[in-house]
Write a protein that holds these residues in place. Sequence first.
Motif, PDB file in Angstrom:
ATOM      1  N   GLN A  34     -17.034  -1.090   0.941  1.00  0.00           N
ATOM      2  CA  GLN A  34     -17.098   0.368   0.833  1.00  0.00           C
ATOM      3  C   GLN A  34     -15.973   1.026   1.629  1.00  0.00           C
ATOM      4  OE1 GLN A  34     -19.692  -1.635   1.509  1.00  0.00           O
ATOM      5  NE2 GLN A  34     -20.803  -1.410  -0.438  1.00  0.00           N
ATOM      6  N   GLU A  35     -15.697   0.482   2.825  1.00  0.00           N
ATOM      7  CA  GLU A  35     -14.595   1.023   3.628  1.00  0.00           C
ATOM      8  C   GLU A  35     -13.258   0.803   2.928  1.00  0.00           C
ATOM      9  OE1 GLU A  35     -12.225   0.284   7.850  1.00  0.00           O
ATOM     10  OE2 GLU A  35     -14.123  -0.762   7.476  1.00  0.00           O
ATOM     11  N   LEU A  36     -13.064  -0.388   2.399  1.00  0.00           N
ATOM     12  CA  LEU A  36     -11.809  -0.692   1.722  1.00  0.00           C
ATOM     13  C   LEU A  36     -11.622   0.217   0.515  1.00  0.00           C
ATOM     14  CD1 LEU A  36      -9.294  -2.440   1.344  1.00  0.00           C
ATOM     15  CD2 LEU A  36     -10.714  -4.077   0.085  1.00  0.00           C
ATOM     16  N   ARG A  37     -12.645   0.339  -0.298  1.00  0.00           N
ATOM     17  CA  ARG A  37     -12.587   1.190  -1.492  1.00  0.00           C
ATOM     18  C   ARG A  37     -12.224   2.621  -1.118  1.00  0.00           C
ATOM     19  NH1 ARG A  37     -15.851   4.708  -4.191  1.00  0.00           N
ATOM     20  NH2 ARG A  37     -16.197   4.474  -6.443  1.00  0.00           N
ATOM     21  N   ARG A  38     -12.913   3.148  -0.112  1.00  0.00           N
ATOM     22  CA  ARG A  38     -12.685   4.532   0.315  1.00  0.00           C
ATOM     23  C   ARG A  38     -11.254   4.728   0.817  1.00  0.00           C
ATOM     24  NH1 ARG A  38     -12.487   6.555   5.180  1.00  0.00           N
ATOM     25  NH2 ARG A  38     -13.419   4.694   6.136  1.00  0.00           N
TER      26      ARG A  38
ATOM     27  N   ILE B 151      -8.515   4.525  -2.042  1.00  0.00           N
ATOM     28  CA  ILE B 151      -8.502   5.755  -2.843  1.00  0.00           C
ATOM     29  C   ILE B 151      -7.893   6.900  -2.041  1.00  0.00           C
ATOM     30  CG2 ILE B 151      -9.966   7.485  -3.969  1.00  0.00           C
ATOM     31  CD1 ILE B 151     -11.907   5.145  -4.596  1.00  0.00           C
ATOM     32  N   GLN B 152      -8.268   6.997  -0.774  1.00  0.00           N
ATOM     33  CA  GLN B 152      -7.748   8.060   0.082  1.00  0.00           C
ATOM     34  C   GLN B 152      -6.240   7.945   0.253  1.00  0.00           C
ATOM     35  OE1 GLN B 152      -8.682   7.844   4.406  1.00  0.00           O
ATOM     36  NE2 GLN B 152      -9.479   9.925   4.167  1.00  0.00           N
ATOM     37  N   ALA B 153      -5.755   6.716   0.454  1.00  0.00           N
ATOM     38  CA  ALA B 153      -4.325   6.519   0.702  1.00  0.00           C
ATOM     39  C   ALA B 153      -3.491   6.881  -0.523  1.00  0.00           C
ATOM     40  CB  ALA B 153      -4.068   5.069   1.115  1.00  0.00           C
ATOM     41  N   PHE B 154      -3.909   6.439  -1.709  1.00  0.00           N
ATOM     42  CA  PHE B 154      -3.091   6.671  -2.899  1.00  0.00           C
ATOM     43  C   PHE B 154      -3.277   8.074  -3.474  1.00  0.00           C
ATOM     44  CE2 PHE B 154      -2.633   2.103  -2.664  1.00  0.00           C
ATOM     45  CZ  PHE B 154      -1.313   1.938  -3.033  1.00  0.00           C
ATOM     46  N   SER B 155      -4.440   8.661  -3.307  1.00  0.00           N
ATOM     47  CA  SER B 155      -4.629  10.036  -3.785  1.00  0.00           C
ATOM     48  C   SER B 155      -3.844  11.020  -2.937  1.00  0.00           C
ATOM     49  CB  SER B 155      -6.115  10.409  -3.784  1.00  0.00           C
ATOM     50  OG  SER B 155      -6.652  10.374  -2.471  1.00  0.00           O
ATOM     51  N   GLY B 156      -3.429  10.595  -1.743  1.00  0.00           N
ATOM     52  CA  GLY B 156      -2.626  11.456  -0.880  1.00  0.00           C
ATOM     53  C   GLY B 156      -1.147  11.472  -1.233  1.00  0.00           C
ATOM     54  N   LEU B 157      -0.741  10.650  -2.191  1.00  0.00           N
ATOM     55  CA  LEU B 157       0.666  10.631  -2.604  1.00  0.00           C
ATOM     56  C   LEU B 157       0.927  11.750  -3.604  1.00  0.00           C
ATOM     57  CD1 LEU B 157       1.197   6.779  -3.096  1.00  0.00           C
ATOM     58  CD2 LEU B 157       1.614   8.159  -1.046  1.00  0.00           C
ATOM     59  N   ASP B 158       2.014  12.466  -3.408  1.00  0.00           N
ATOM     60  CA  ASP B 158       2.312  13.636  -4.250  1.00  0.00           C
ATOM     61  C   ASP B 158       2.410  13.294  -5.728  1.00  0.00           C
ATOM     62  OD1 ASP B 158       2.383  15.219  -1.993  1.00  0.00           O
ATOM     63  OD2 ASP B 158       4.568  15.134  -1.792  1.00  0.00           O
ATOM     64  N   GLU B 159       2.929  12.109  -6.035  1.00  0.00           N
ATOM     65  CA  GLU B 159       3.192  11.769  -7.435  1.00  0.00           C
ATOM     66  C   GLU B 159       1.976  11.184  -8.162  1.00  0.00           C
ATOM     67  OE1 GLU B 159       4.305   7.978  -5.145  1.00  0.00           O
ATOM     68  OE2 GLU B 159       4.340  10.159  -4.827  1.00  0.00           O
ATOM     69  N   VAL B 160       0.920  10.846  -7.430  1.00  0.00           N
ATOM     70  CA  VAL B 160      -0.277  10.242  -8.049  1.00  0.00           C
ATOM     71  C   VAL B 160      -1.209  11.344  -8.536  1.00  0.00           C
ATOM     72  CG1 VAL B 160      -2.358   8.862  -7.620  1.00  0.00           C
ATOM     73  CG2 VAL B 160      -0.126   8.106  -6.737  1.00  0.00           C
TER      74      VAL B 160
ATOM     75  N   SER C 289      -0.823   0.738   5.559  1.00  0.00           N
ATOM     76  CA  SER C 289      -1.399   1.807   6.384  1.00  0.00           C
ATOM     77  C   SER C 289      -2.908   1.625   6.541  1.00  0.00           C
ATOM     78  CB  SER C 289      -1.095   3.178   5.766  1.00  0.00           C
ATOM     79  OG  SER C 289      -1.819   3.374   4.555  1.00  0.00           O
ATOM     80  N   ILE C 290      -3.508   0.806   5.681  1.00  0.00           N
ATOM     81  CA  ILE C 290      -4.940   0.506   5.764  1.00  0.00           C
ATOM     82  C   ILE C 290      -5.159  -0.732   6.627  1.00  0.00           C
ATOM     83  CG2 ILE C 290      -6.991  -0.119   4.419  1.00  0.00           C
ATOM     84  CD1 ILE C 290      -5.607   1.284   2.008  1.00  0.00           C
ATOM     85  N   ALA C 291      -4.419  -1.796   6.317  1.00  0.00           N
ATOM     86  CA  ALA C 291      -4.478  -3.048   7.073  1.00  0.00           C
ATOM     87  C   ALA C 291      -3.287  -3.892   6.646  1.00  0.00           C
ATOM     88  CB  ALA C 291      -5.790  -3.786   6.794  1.00  0.00           C
ATOM     89  N   PRO C 292      -2.849  -4.821   7.501  1.00  0.00           N
ATOM     90  CA  PRO C 292      -1.729  -5.685   7.109  1.00  0.00           C
ATOM     91  C   PRO C 292      -2.038  -6.448   5.818  1.00  0.00           C
ATOM     92  CG  PRO C 292      -2.185  -5.888   9.461  1.00  0.00           C
ATOM     93  CD  PRO C 292      -3.301  -5.072   8.889  1.00  0.00           C
TER      94      PRO C 292
END
Length: 278
Positions: free
Chosen positions: A8-12, A15-24, A66-69
């Motif tokens: 659940q943490e990974l999924r969240r 989604i949070q990391a990529f939805s924050g990109l301007d082009e996505v 940015s989430i984990a190595p």
Amino acid sequence: MTEYRSRQELRRRVIQAFSGLDEVYKIILFGKEAAGKDDCYSDIDLIVYSNDPAKTWQHYRETFSSIAPVVGTFPLGSGPEYYAEMLLLDGFSPYQKIDFSIGAGLDLVLTSVMTVYDCPEKDTQPVSSLPVIETRYDVVYYLVDLLFSIPRFTKCLFRQDIDLYRRWNGAINRALVLMFERKFGWEVETRKSKLVSYEVERLMACLSDEERQMIFAICPPDGKVDVARSFLNAVDLTVMLSKEKADALGVRLDEGMIAIFQSFLQEEIGRFTQVDGT
């Protein structure tokens, strides 16, 4: 037993990391979760739709980092309108590997999808295309493909999914092909998926007693096979032979990634043995 962070943490966080990109402009999930059939063994299947896919591709590993190595990756395919790759992040179970794709206005035919991010205000017309990357079937590709198949096999054990036999058969074939190369010459790229009957006969005729026992550990001549243990032995043999091949060809393997997957397999086979009572 290794402690992992939650799916659940990974999924969240993905989604949070990529939805924050301007082009996505959209992110969808597919696979078992989208079909409502996910469980603790389910990976994360997602497609990120970008109006500048080349930009997303250039920085997607930084986004994951940015989430984990990033522990390891395995390419699934590429073309001007898509790029697909499997990734495993540090601290998360191999069961929660990420089947990640970048789409460029591409409409894929999927049986079940779940939209988890959608921004209709963003432009959906791609202004760039993705690179087409040629796959090299070298020792790195051959081994990493097997390593990423490990959680696919072990989840079949716990789910009692008959697909485990296909995974098991694939692992045996890989080990035999590499043993054949060990005896008759390492190939820079291995495109052979299995040995044909006369190659098996040729191989068995020239094996040392030690090598013969390695083969019998995965293919008992009496036909009494412990599938889980056979798969484990096939992986161990393939790793050993891959290291020999890499040394012979001057190729570097990721020892850390290998150790993580092998340790995971040992733990899961041990856990299955306890659950199964054998």
